[in-house]
Structure formats: C-alpha cells, structure tokens
Design a protein around this motif. Structure first.
Motif, short mmCIF file in Angstrom:
data_model
loop_
_atom_site.label_atom_id
_atom_site.label_comp_id
_atom_site.label_asym_id
_atom_site.label_seq_id
_atom_site.Cartn_x
_atom_site.Cartn_y
_atom_site.Cartn_z
N MET A 1 116.65 4.92 92.84
CA MET A 1 117.93 4.35 93.27
C MET A 1 118.73 5.34 94.10
SD MET A 1 119.03 2.32 89.78
CE MET A 1 118.65 3.70 88.70
N THR A 2 118.66 6.64 93.78
CA THR A 2 119.37 7.65 94.55
C THR A 2 118.82 7.69 95.97
OG1 THR A 2 119.84 9.00 92.61
CG2 THR A 2 119.90 10.11 94.74
N PRO A 3 119.65 7.48 96.98
CA PRO A 3 119.16 7.50 98.36
C PRO A 3 118.70 8.90 98.76
CG PRO A 3 121.56 7.38 98.33
CD PRO A 3 121.10 7.22 96.91
N CYS A 4 117.64 8.94 99.54
CA CYS A 4 117.10 10.23 99.98
C CYS A 4 116.28 10.00 101.24
CB CYS A 4 116.23 10.84 98.88
SG CYS A 4 115.68 12.50 99.23
N ALA A 5 116.58 10.77 102.27
CA ALA A 5 115.93 10.55 103.57
C ALA A 5 114.43 10.78 103.51
CB ALA A 5 116.56 11.48 104.61
N ASN A 6 114.00 11.75 102.71
CA ASN A 6 112.58 12.09 102.65
C ASN A 6 111.86 11.48 101.46
OD1 ASN A 6 112.73 13.77 104.98
ND2 ASN A 6 113.62 15.39 103.73
N GLY A 7 112.52 10.56 100.78
CA GLY A 7 111.92 9.95 99.60
C GLY A 7 111.11 8.72 99.94
N ASN A 8 110.37 8.24 98.95
CA ASN A 8 109.59 7.01 99.09
C ASN A 8 110.29 5.88 98.34
OD1 ASN A 8 107.06 8.26 100.36
ND2 ASN A 8 107.26 9.47 98.51
N ASP A 9 109.87 4.66 98.63
CA ASP A 9 110.49 3.52 97.95
C ASP A 9 109.69 3.09 96.72
OD1 ASP A 9 108.29 2.44 99.15
OD2 ASP A 9 109.36 0.91 100.29
N TYR A 10 108.71 3.93 96.33
CA TYR A 10 107.88 3.61 95.17
C TYR A 10 107.49 4.90 94.46
CZ TYR A 10 103.60 2.66 92.53
OH TYR A 10 102.66 2.59 91.54
N ILE A 11 107.43 4.87 93.12
CA ILE A 11 106.91 5.99 92.35
C ILE A 11 106.02 5.43 91.25
CG2 ILE A 11 108.91 6.07 90.78
CD1 ILE A 11 108.49 9.15 90.71
N ASN A 12 104.93 6.10 91.00
CA ASN A 12 103.97 5.67 89.97
C ASN A 12 104.56 5.98 88.59
OD1 ASN A 12 101.82 5.04 88.35
ND2 ASN A 12 100.44 6.60 89.18
N ALA A 13 105.38 5.08 88.09
CA ALA A 13 106.05 5.28 86.80
C ALA A 13 106.20 3.94 86.10
CB ALA A 13 107.42 5.92 87.00
N THR A 14 106.16 4.01 84.76
CA THR A 14 106.22 2.79 83.94
C THR A 14 107.09 3.03 82.72
OG1 THR A 14 103.94 2.26 84.60
CG2 THR A 14 104.85 1.06 82.72
N PHE A 15 107.94 2.07 82.39
CA PHE A 15 108.67 2.11 81.13
C PHE A 15 107.73 1.75 79.98
CE2 PHE A 15 112.73 1.53 83.51
CZ PHE A 15 113.45 2.55 82.91
N CYS A 16 107.88 2.45 78.85
CA CYS A 16 107.14 2.12 77.64
C CYS A 16 108.11 2.10 76.46
CB CYS A 16 106.03 3.14 77.37
SG CYS A 16 104.67 3.09 78.55
N ASP A 17 107.93 1.12 75.59
CA ASP A 17 108.79 1.02 74.41
C ASP A 17 108.37 2.04 73.35
OD1 ASP A 17 110.05 -1.06 75.65
OD2 ASP A 17 109.04 -2.63 74.50
N GLY A 18 109.36 2.48 72.56
CA GLY A 18 109.09 3.34 71.43
C GLY A 18 109.00 2.54 70.15
N TYR A 19 109.09 3.21 69.02
CA TYR A 19 108.96 2.56 67.72
C TYR A 19 110.02 1.47 67.53
CZ TYR A 19 110.61 2.12 62.92
OH TYR A 19 111.12 1.64 61.74
N ASN A 20 111.27 1.78 67.78
CA ASN A 20 112.33 0.79 67.58
C ASN A 20 113.32 0.77 68.74
OD1 ASN A 20 113.58 3.20 67.19
ND2 ASN A 20 114.41 2.75 65.16
#
Length: 222
Positions: free
Chosen positions: A1-20
């Motif tokens: 979400m943070t704008p950055c001139a040299n950044g990409n619009d995608y990152i290989n990341a996934t949310f995962c749930d914890g125990y509770n």
C-alpha cells in the motif's frame, strides 16, 4: 500500500491464521535481487502491516538480497527506507536483532529472529531446536498488539508453513491442553496447499507437540 517509485505491485506473501486469531502470520518469500529486486517491497509489507516481529528461516548465505545492515549501528538505505540494527545477540540456536525501520516521519521498532539450526540438506530441523526457537518468538510476541508476525523462507511456503503449524499447535496445547495437528494443518493448507505437504513435515508436527509436552522448562515457562 505504501507508494514507492521502485516498488512492484505484487509480493509473494500470504496471510495465515493462527490458533485463535485470523491473519496471525504473513508468510513471504525471502527478499530477492533477481529476477526482480523485492527488498523494498518486503519493507513496504513490514511497514504497511505494522509488524513488530520478523522470523527468518533461511540461511543468510541463501538470501539473494541484502536487506539488513551488516553491523550494529550501521544504516542500510533501500529506496525511501532506512534500516538500522540497534542490537544483536546470538547463540548456536538463533540471532535476535532489534531493528529500527524509518520512512519519512514513520519509525517502527522490530525484533528480528534468525534461526540458525536448519541447513540446506535437511528437510526438517531438529525438533528440540525448532521448539526452543518458537518458544523464544512466542515470549517476544504480544498478541494484544494485533500485529501479524512475518515469516520468510526461500520460497515463502515450505519452512514458513512448518513454523506456523508448530506455533499454532503449541498455542492450542497451552490454551486448551489439546493436541490437534490434523485440524491445524487443515486450516493452514486451506489457504496455502503447498505448506506441510510431505509425510516428513506432517510427522514432524507430532514430534514437536510431543517435545513440548515432555515438560522441559525450556518450553513451558513462558
């Protein structure tokens, strides 16, 4: 979400749930230099989700891009970000660093845990070492802050998935006195099917639960 001139619009990341808790973890690929430089995207991820704990499961030599300063008090500038290592303590098990991340007027303090007991040739680490490492991260984590833990490994799945699994299994044992490896892994794999996808890792989760239940003070005194 943070704008950055040299950044990409995608990152290989996934949310995962914890125990509770929903979205307790963010699992991601280690910062890379090729085919695209993702170091700035990694720090954008950390800043955007106000993460205060980073877990590194791949060896530094394997990490394709340098994203941390080499020495204490040395600054590393990556695009609009400034990263400073304030302190570093290490032993045979891990390196624990205190890092300051700064962008413009935003400053964020982060604890960085690097696991040192998982070499390339091993499909899984030693059970005792892994449980002790997770115990150290759990002691540092403050659930009330409602901030996800970011875990990274070379592909953002295999090692990170095992960490999330064992972490959640131990949390459930602590809270409910119940071992439920199957349900924990079912929940995790519903989000990312490539996690804990071998018999070796599946068995390891049971071994880790048994190791924790053995009652060693190194694990239970939180």
């Amino acid at each position: 979400m943070t704008p950055c001139a040299n950044g990409n619009d995608y990152i290989n990341a996934t949310f995962c749930d914890g125990y509770n808790k929903r979205n307790a973890f963010i699992v991601t690929q280690a910062p890379m230099s090729e085919p695209a430089d993702t170091t700035v995207d990694f720090w954008r991820l950390v800043l955007d989700y106000k993460t205060d704990i980073i877990v590194q499961l791949n060896d530094k030599i394997e990490t394709c891009a340098e994203y941390l300063p080499q020495r204490i008090s040395q600054e590393l500038k990556i695009d609009q970000f400034t990263i400073n290592t304030k302190s570093s303590e290490q032993n045979d098990l891990m390196i624990e660093r205190k890092i300051m991340l700064q962008k413009d007027n935003k400053v964020q303090e982060i604890l960085h845990f690097e696991f040192r007991q998982w070499c390339n040739a091993e499909r899984v680490p030693k059970v005792d070492s892994f449980v002790r490492f997770i115990a150290a991260v759990q002691r540092a984590h403050i659930p009330q802050h409602n901030r996800p833990i970011i875990i990274h490994c070379l592909n953002g799945a295999v090692r990170s998935g095992l960490f999330c699994s064992v972490y959640s299994i131990i949390d459930k044992i602590k809270e409910e006195k119940i071992v439920d490896v199957f349900q924990t892994l079912k929940t995790l794999r519903s989000v990312c099917p490539t996690m804990v996808n071998s018999k070796v890792q599946y068995t390891f989760c049971y071994d880790a639960a048994l190791c924790y239940l053995d009652g060693s003070e190194a694990y239970v005194n939180f």
